[in-house]
Design an enzyme around this catalytic site. Structure first.
Site, PDB file in Angstrom:
ATOM      1  N   GLU A   1      -7.429  -9.510  -1.327  1.00  0.00           N
ATOM      2  CA  GLU A   1      -6.475 -10.442  -0.872  1.00  0.00           C
ATOM      3  C   GLU A   1      -7.088 -11.737  -0.050  1.00  0.00           C
ATOM      4  OE1 GLU A   1      -3.202  -8.713   1.568  1.00  0.00           O
ATOM      5  OE2 GLU A   1      -1.788  -9.938   0.547  1.00  0.00           O
TER       6      GLU A   1
ATOM      7  N   HIS B   1     -15.475  10.918 -16.490  1.00  0.00           N
ATOM      8  CA  HIS B   1     -14.968  11.414 -17.735  1.00  0.00           C
ATOM      9  C   HIS B   1     -13.767  10.526 -18.424  1.00  0.00           C
ATOM     10  CE1 HIS B   1     -17.039  15.219 -17.499  1.00  0.00           C
ATOM     11  NE2 HIS B   1     -16.973  14.899 -16.115  1.00  0.00           N
TER      12      HIS B   1
ATOM     13  N   LYS C   1       7.389 -13.597  -5.098  1.00  0.00           N
ATOM     14  CA  LYS C   1       8.396 -13.721  -4.291  1.00  0.00           C
ATOM     15  C   LYS C   1       9.474 -14.721  -4.653  1.00  0.00           C
ATOM     16  CE  LYS C   1       5.887 -11.821  -0.109  1.00  0.00           C
ATOM     17  NZ  LYS C   1       5.549 -11.983   1.330  1.00  0.00           N
TER      18      LYS C   1
HETATM   19  O1  PA5 Z   1      -2.568  -8.669   4.689  1.00  0.00           O
HETATM   20  C1  PA5 Z   1      -1.529  -9.211   4.626  1.00  0.00           C
HETATM   21  O2  PA5 Z   1      -1.169  -9.968   5.520  1.00  0.00           O
HETATM   22  C2  PA5 Z   1      -0.288  -8.609   3.757  1.00  0.00           C
HETATM   23  O3  PA5 Z   1      -0.713  -7.601   2.771  1.00  0.00           O
HETATM   24  C3  PA5 Z   1       0.866  -7.870   4.606  1.00  0.00           C
HETATM   25  O4  PA5 Z   1       0.437  -6.823   5.375  1.00  0.00           O
HETATM   26  C4  PA5 Z   1       1.903  -7.449   3.614  1.00  0.00           C
HETATM   27  O5  PA5 Z   1       2.362  -8.627   2.943  1.00  0.00           O
HETATM   28  C5  PA5 Z   1       3.109  -6.854   4.579  1.00  0.00           C
HETATM   29  O6  PA5 Z   1       3.617  -8.004   5.430  1.00  0.00           O
HETATM   30  P1  PA5 Z   1       4.500  -7.810   6.678  1.00  0.00           P
HETATM   31  O7  PA5 Z   1       3.453  -6.867   7.419  1.00  0.00           O
HETATM   32  O8  PA5 Z   1       4.696  -9.071   7.245  1.00  0.00           O
HETATM   33  O9  PA5 Z   1       5.494  -7.036   6.166  1.00  0.00           O
END
Ligand code: PA5
Length: 414
Positions: free
Chosen positions: A272, A293, A405
């Site tokens: 990410e 394996h 989303k």
């Molecule tokens: O690293 C990030 O910002 C994301 O992976 C969020 O943690 C994830 O989308 C969850 O978001 P939130 O804590 O707002 O529900």
């Protein structure tokens, strides 16, 4: 922790070439002048004694009044806690922390509800934004179950909220309902938040020593705050150099199944943070020796686009001697320690993969405990920020996750 790599695939001159850039990034992080620098709160990790005490008090209360804590969260609000709990718990004993809201499978949810059955439970809903769909759904379901089981008043005592300081639906509800609440600091994004209440409360409920976890991270912070001999920076340079040499995929490799979710946490951290603007190394993982394996064939012999980062745990908590083997072909194993055999598998695999043009980086820790995990968490967070800046991206945003989303919301008629 020790970082070991072969200088046949990343030479001293490769490292030298990036030294000016690294110096600039080092300054950029310290002076908060890079892109996304509003989210560098995790760099100066703090041990907030009062908050840690409150976390421990809540964790003790949860352990007293509940058989299970259902932790509701996804992505950075889920993976860190799970990584630490899985790494430091017995492989087979039932854990008292269960996870929900990280998928939308009705079967998973029904199985979980059935498993909890009549047991006592509390919930910790974690969402920085307070609006994420998966945890929002799970929270509504588990809240309803709590109210049905305990009544509205007692249900309120069993709901723990971890969210933004002031924004979002969850914060609003926490204030209205007077839930016990913890804050995700404004300047720390989800995937860098495991050492905040996001990770620490569930980890403490699992009976894990959060002081030692923090101590490891704090010592790593001191170790990696200066420019010279900075292994976090070296790891970032190696990754960047390998990417330029066509190694587009990094595999996190373990020889300890308890590290499976640590790899999941690491995948999110790097995936990410770096996968944007058409750039980035694709982070993946294998659990060895099982995956030798299956995926082993591809790693050894497939496209030469891979490199590996191997976590080597030197000492297990308990070792085991291989019993006497009847057959002559297996006699070489007789009396050997399983840890030794596992290590020979690791060393043999590294040799074979490096010979097969798959560069290997080795990260050695003495044992799998709170201190070393805390250290590794901080090491990878620092390395990831530097690596993202080296790549030329903002390591702290995630614009790409919005696309699914908006398509999903259209289909759901939002
Ligand atoms: O690293 C990030 O910002 C994301 O992976 C969020 O943690 C994830 O989308 C969850 O978001 P939130 O804590 O707002 O529900």
């Amino acid at each position: 922790m020790e970082l070991i790599y072969e200088n046949s695939f990343v030479t001293d001159s490769d490292i030298k070439k990036l030294s000016k850039r690294i110096q600039d990034i080092h300054n950029m992080i310290n002076d908060r002048t890079g892109e996304g620098s509003d989210f560098l709160g995790w760099v100066n990790l703090e041990y907030d004694k009062d908050e840690i005490e409150r976390i421990k008090t809540c964790a003790n209360k949860i352990r007293r009044d509940s058989d299970y804590l259902v932790v509701i969260g996804i992505g950075g609000s889920y993976l860190g806690a799970r990584a630490v709990i899985e790494a430091l718990s017995h492989s087979f004993r039932q854990k008292n922390v269960l996870f929900a809201g990280n998928n939308m499978s009705p079967d998973y949810l029904n199985d979980l509800l059935e498993f909890i059955g009549d047991s006592d439970f509390s919930i910790n809903v974690i969402s920085k934004s307070g609006t994420t769909t998966e945890p929002a759904i799970a929270f509504s379901i588990f809240k309803q179950k709590l109210i049905e089981k305990y009544g509205a008043e007692e249900a309120r005592n069993r709901i723990y909220v971890t969210t933004d300081r002031e924004k979002g639906l969850l914060k609003k509800e926490a204030i209205e309902e007077n839930y016990e609440s913890f804050t995700v600091p404004d300047n720390i994004g989800g995937r860098y938040s495991v050492l905040t209440p996001v990770g620490l409360l569930p980890i403490a409920v699992a009976g894990i020593n959060i002081d030692s976890l923090m101590l490891g991270a704090l010592q790593a912070m001191q170790k990696y705050e200066n420019l010279p001999d900075n292994e976090a920076y070296t790891y970032a340079i190696i990754r960047n150099t390998l990417l330029k040499k066509g190694k587009n995929i990094e595999l996190m490799v373990n020889y300890e199944p308890k590290l499976h979710y640590f790899t999941e946490w690491w995948k999110q951290l790097f995936g990410e943070s770096e996968g944007k603007d058409g750039k980035g190394i694709f982070p993946a993982g294998v659990d060895n020796t099982a995956d030798l394996h299956s995926m082993g064939q591809y790693i050894q012999d497939g496209q030469k686009i891979l490199f590996e980062t191997v976590i080597d745990i030197e000492n297990p908590y308990r070792d085991y001697k291989v019993p006497a083997q009847k057959s002559v072909e297996l006699d070489f194993l007789t009396g050997k320690s399983l840890n030794e055999v596992n290590h020979m598998a690791m060393e043999g695999t590294i040799k074979a993969h490096v010979d097969g043009e798959v560069p290997n980086i080795l990260i050695k820790i003495e044992k799998l405990d709170e201190f070393n995990l805390g250290w590794l968490i901080y090491f990878f967070e620092k390395a990831c920020a530097v690596s993202g800046y080296l790549l030329g991206v903002n390591p702290f945003n995630q614009p790409g996750v919005e696309a699914y989303k908006s398509e999903m919301f259209k289909l759901l008629g939002k």
